[in-house]
Design a protein around this motif. Structure first.
Motif, PDB file in Angstrom:
ATOM      1  N   PRO A  23       0.819  -1.217   0.000  1.00  0.00           N
ATOM      2  CA  PRO A  23       0.000   0.000   0.000  1.00  0.00           C
ATOM      3  C   PRO A  23       0.856   1.271   0.000  1.00  0.00           C
ATOM      4  CG  PRO A  23      -0.826  -1.580   1.593  1.00  0.00           C
ATOM      5  CD  PRO A  23       0.495  -2.113   1.131  1.00  0.00           C
ATOM      6  N   GLY A  44      -5.320  -1.276  -0.316  1.00  0.00           N
ATOM      7  CA  GLY A  44      -5.029  -0.466   0.860  1.00  0.00           C
ATOM      8  C   GLY A  44      -4.326   0.835   0.563  1.00  0.00           C
ATOM      9  N   SER A  45      -4.170   1.180  -0.711  1.00  0.00           N
ATOM     10  CA  SER A  45      -3.474   2.409  -1.094  1.00  0.00           C
ATOM     11  C   SER A  45      -4.411   3.616  -1.040  1.00  0.00           C
ATOM     12  CB  SER A  45      -2.884   2.266  -2.503  1.00  0.00           C
ATOM     13  OG  SER A  45      -1.872   1.298  -2.539  1.00  0.00           O
ATOM     14  N   PRO A  69      -7.250  -5.069   1.572  1.00  0.00           N
ATOM     15  CA  PRO A  69      -7.759  -3.831   2.180  1.00  0.00           C
ATOM     16  C   PRO A  69      -8.318  -2.891   1.115  1.00  0.00           C
ATOM     17  CG  PRO A  69      -5.580  -4.369   3.029  1.00  0.00           C
ATOM     18  CD  PRO A  69      -5.828  -5.300   1.881  1.00  0.00           C
ATOM     19  N   THR A  71      -8.845   0.218  -1.128  1.00  0.00           N
ATOM     20  CA  THR A  71      -8.068   1.330  -1.675  1.00  0.00           C
ATOM     21  C   THR A  71      -8.970   2.545  -1.820  1.00  0.00           C
ATOM     22  OG1 THR A  71      -6.479  -0.057  -2.861  1.00  0.00           O
ATOM     23  CG2 THR A  71      -6.845   2.155  -3.736  1.00  0.00           C
TER      24      THR A  71
END
Length: 211
Positions: A23, A44-45, A69, A71
């Motif tokens: 991320p 997740g970024s 996750p 983004t």
């Protein structure tokens, strides 16, 4: 040159302007005339307040899996993502976002994608698409290709976002964002072969050129 989770990066992904196997936060950048994707990143970024113009294949590719996750992609402008094989036909390339992992896509402008503004290949129950502006994307504003099922939401069927299984979908609109484009550039772009294909008709292009 690392691995994206459990999958090794493809040669095409290695040619992205920015590639991250973990991320990352990318803010306040301009990605212009990229030879491949502008950004390929892990889940997740945070992709925030960037300009993506003249990208190839897609501006942002978020790798999976669907359990990754979420983004966040917010407050960006996506203008022209090109497809060299089948512009205006619904192909995965020529997208603003290729979504292989869940995303929160909020307050962005998507204009003039060669195919789809958002191309989704996962079940979108963790994804929110809210308060975005879509304009003259040649095939769809949201396309989901999953388990052989191909569903496209274009300008005339935005109400179908409600049935796509998204976590949230409010506040999106189809509207001219009023981008300050050079008239000569707009004229040349509208005359290319892809400018008259897909669901954006020749009359639409001509009206926009005149405007």
């Amino acid at each position: 040159r690392e691995q994206f989770g459990r999958l090794e990066a493809t040669q095409a992904e290695r040619e992205a302007a920015l590639r991250a196997s973990h991320p990352v936060a990318v803010r306040n950048c301009v990605f212009l005339n990229t030879g491949r994707e502008a950004i390929v990143t892990a889940g997740g970024s945070l992709i925030e307040n960037n300009l993506f113009m003249n990208t190839f294949d897609s501006a942002v590719k978020v790798n999976g899996p669907a359990t990754a996750p979420v983004t966040t992609i917010k407050n960006n402008t996506f203008v022209w993502s090109w497809c060299d094989r089948a512009p205006g036909k619904g192909r995965y390339s020529g997208a603003g976002i290729q979504m292989g992992g869940p995303c929160n896509i909020t307050n962005n402008i998507f204009a003039h994608m060669d195919n789809n503004a958002i191309y989704c290949t996962i079940k979108p129950e963790k994804t929110s698409i809210q308060n975005n502006v879509f304009f003259m994307n040649l095939w769809s504003n949201f396309k989901m290709f999953l388990e052989g099922r191909d569903v496209a939401v274009d300008d005339k069927s935005m109400e179908l976002l409600e049935e796509a299984g998204l976590k949230a979908f409010e506040g999106n609109e189809v509207a001219n964002p009023g981008l300050a484009l050079d008239p000569a550039w707009m004229d040349g772009t509208a005359k290319r072969s892809a400018g008259t294909k897909g669901k954006v008709t020749e009359d639409d292009w001509n009206k926009y050129r005149q405007l």
